[in-house]
Design a protein around this motif. Sequence first.
Motif, short mmCIF file in Angstrom:
data_model
loop_
_atom_site.label_atom_id
_atom_site.label_comp_id
_atom_site.label_asym_id
_atom_site.label_seq_id
_atom_site.Cartn_x
_atom_site.Cartn_y
_atom_site.Cartn_z
N ALA A 192 -8.61 11.40 6.61
CA ALA A 192 -7.30 11.68 6.02
C ALA A 192 -6.74 10.42 5.36
CB ALA A 192 -6.34 12.18 7.10
N PHE A 193 -6.90 9.28 6.02
CA PHE A 193 -6.36 8.03 5.49
C PHE A 193 -7.04 7.66 4.18
CE2 PHE A 193 -6.41 3.36 5.27
CZ PHE A 193 -5.04 3.09 5.33
N MET A 194 -8.38 7.74 4.14
CA MET A 194 -9.10 7.35 2.94
C MET A 194 -8.78 8.28 1.78
SD MET A 194 -10.57 4.60 3.76
CE MET A 194 -11.60 4.36 2.31
N GLU A 195 -8.64 9.58 2.05
CA GLU A 195 -8.28 10.52 0.98
C GLU A 195 -6.90 10.20 0.41
OE1 GLU A 195 -8.68 14.58 2.11
OE2 GLU A 195 -10.85 14.46 2.41
N GLU A 196 -5.98 9.86 1.31
CA GLU A 196 -4.63 9.54 0.84
C GLU A 196 -4.61 8.25 0.04
OE1 GLU A 196 -0.04 9.18 2.53
OE2 GLU A 196 -1.72 9.48 3.91
N VAL A 197 -5.34 7.26 0.52
CA VAL A 197 -5.38 5.97 -0.17
C VAL A 197 -6.08 6.10 -1.51
CG1 VAL A 197 -6.35 3.65 -0.07
CG2 VAL A 197 -5.21 4.59 1.93
N GLU A 198 -7.20 6.83 -1.55
CA GLU A 198 -7.91 7.03 -2.81
C GLU A 198 -7.04 7.80 -3.80
OE1 GLU A 198 -10.50 5.83 -3.98
OE2 GLU A 198 -11.97 5.37 -2.44
N GLY A 199 -6.24 8.73 -3.26
CA GLY A 199 -5.41 9.55 -4.14
C GLY A 199 -4.29 8.77 -4.81
N THR A 200 -3.77 7.74 -4.13
CA THR A 200 -2.67 6.97 -4.72
C THR A 200 -3.17 6.08 -5.85
OG1 THR A 200 -2.96 5.24 -3.04
CG2 THR A 200 -1.39 7.00 -2.56
N GLY A 201 -4.20 5.29 -5.57
CA GLY A 201 -4.78 4.43 -6.60
C GLY A 201 -3.89 3.27 -7.02
N GLY A 202 -2.69 3.19 -6.46
CA GLY A 202 -1.77 2.12 -6.85
C GLY A 202 -2.00 0.85 -6.08
N ARG A 203 -1.18 -0.13 -6.36
CA ARG A 203 -1.30 -1.40 -5.67
C ARG A 203 -0.64 -1.30 -4.32
NH1 ARG A 203 -2.36 -5.71 -9.96
NH2 ARG A 203 -2.61 -6.97 -8.12
N GLY A 204 -0.97 -2.26 -3.45
CA GLY A 204 -0.45 -2.28 -2.10
C GLY A 204 -1.25 -3.25 -1.26
N PHE A 205 -1.02 -3.21 0.04
CA PHE A 205 -1.69 -4.13 0.95
C PHE A 205 -2.34 -3.34 2.09
CE2 PHE A 205 1.39 -6.63 -1.29
CZ PHE A 205 0.80 -7.86 -1.45
N PHE A 206 -3.59 -3.66 2.32
CA PHE A 206 -4.35 -3.01 3.40
C PHE A 206 -4.26 -3.89 4.64
CE2 PHE A 206 -7.56 -1.24 5.93
CZ PHE A 206 -7.94 -0.01 5.41
N LEU A 207 -3.77 -3.30 5.74
CA LEU A 207 -3.72 -4.00 7.02
C LEU A 207 -4.77 -3.40 7.94
CD1 LEU A 207 -0.91 -4.63 5.72
CD2 LEU A 207 0.01 -4.71 8.05
N MET A 208 -5.84 -4.14 8.17
CA MET A 208 -6.87 -3.73 9.12
C MET A 208 -6.53 -4.32 10.48
SD MET A 208 -9.78 -2.08 9.44
CE MET A 208 -10.81 -2.12 7.97
N VAL A 260 4.39 -2.34 -0.17
CA VAL A 260 5.45 -3.37 -0.23
C VAL A 260 5.28 -4.13 -1.54
CG1 VAL A 260 5.75 -3.58 2.26
CG2 VAL A 260 3.98 -4.91 1.12
N PRO A 261 6.36 -4.71 -2.05
CA PRO A 261 6.30 -5.30 -3.39
C PRO A 261 5.47 -6.57 -3.50
CG PRO A 261 8.45 -5.66 -2.41
CD PRO A 261 7.73 -4.73 -1.50
N ASP A 262 5.35 -7.33 -2.41
CA ASP A 262 4.65 -8.62 -2.53
C ASP A 262 3.98 -8.98 -1.21
OD1 ASP A 262 6.78 -9.42 -0.88
OD2 ASP A 262 7.96 -10.10 -2.59
N LEU A 263 3.26 -10.10 -1.23
CA LEU A 263 2.53 -10.56 -0.06
C LEU A 263 3.47 -10.92 1.08
CD1 LEU A 263 -0.10 -11.42 1.33
CD2 LEU A 263 0.12 -13.66 0.21
N ALA A 264 4.64 -11.42 0.74
CA ALA A 264 5.59 -11.79 1.79
C ALA A 264 5.99 -10.57 2.61
CB ALA A 264 6.82 -12.44 1.16
N GLY A 265 6.19 -9.44 1.95
CA GLY A 265 6.54 -8.22 2.67
C GLY A 265 5.41 -7.75 3.56
N ALA A 266 4.17 -7.85 3.08
CA ALA A 266 3.01 -7.48 3.89
C ALA A 266 2.87 -8.40 5.10
CB ALA A 266 1.74 -7.51 3.04
#
Length: 328
Positions: A192-208, A260-266
């Motif tokens: 479910a997570f990968m489908e949602e992430v692939e569907g957005t395609g926008g920028r963002g930050f991945f937290l593993m 989030v808009p930038d690295l500081a937010g992540a």
Amino acid sequence: MFQQKSFSQLRPVAILCKVIATLACLVILLLVDIHHDVPSALYLWVILAGLCCWAATKVRSVGTLFILSTTVLAISAGCLAQVALIIGHPDYWLLPIGLMLSLPSAAIHIRPLHYLLSGALIWATDFYVIQPQFERPLDALLTLLAVGGALLTGVAVCSAYRHIRRTVFELQQQLHALAYQDTLTGLPNRRAFMEEVEGTGGRGFFLMIDIDDFKQINDRLGHAAGDQVLVEVGKILRATSPRHPIARLGGEEFAVAASVPDLAGAQLLAQAIVDAVHALQTHGLPLSVSIGVAERRLGEAAASWMHRADGALYAAKMAGKNRFVAVD
């Protein structure tokens, strides 16, 4: 949700049935008009039924669809009853007209009450136009019994189909949960997570996110305690990341796709998760997580994005755990 699902499933069938009824009335009027004089008003009623069929393709609510469908059936009953008067012996056509229009529609009504109201209107229209003359009281009684039996049968059919639709809907929901939800934490799973992430395609930050020394928790306290830790970490992720896609990827690994808009937010989000987990105590043992943070590059595939976050997670483990590491 069940009502909306039923509406989307039954609307095309309901519209098709109403179109068939309208066309059937038109054809019957044209055939009868060859040998008898058919009032022009009947054609206008058929046109009105056609407009109701067209309007039904635009509606988005159960109530409006019911009103339009019932209107088409009532018009059809009235037109056919008028035809019976024109060709003679209308009493013989009373039951066939009512049965032909009321019983088949039982399977396409969403609610039994809707069918009962629609069926009652069909029969009322049929009786009002034809106004049958019964020579014997027994004939009237048998006719009313036939009408009542038809309505009760229709209600039973409508109720049975509604029960079947609800059962299928619930099974679909269960299958969806099994396919897209982690049964322990209730979080979305990797698929479910990968489908949602692939569907957005926008920028963002991945937290593993990985729970530190999770195997030791299982070995020392048992798997029940380990499951409790997983559930608690899931709750923390829900609390700290309510607006972001989150998931349990498997084992002791979790993920957040932070918009989030930038690295500081992540970094603020990652530190909040680290602090919240570290403050959690389970069976007297302190807990901690390590987090890898990676910003998504323009057009980057989710798998590559995850791989870079996983590399940052490994760096956080090597740096001493209970921390996060961000990579470009």
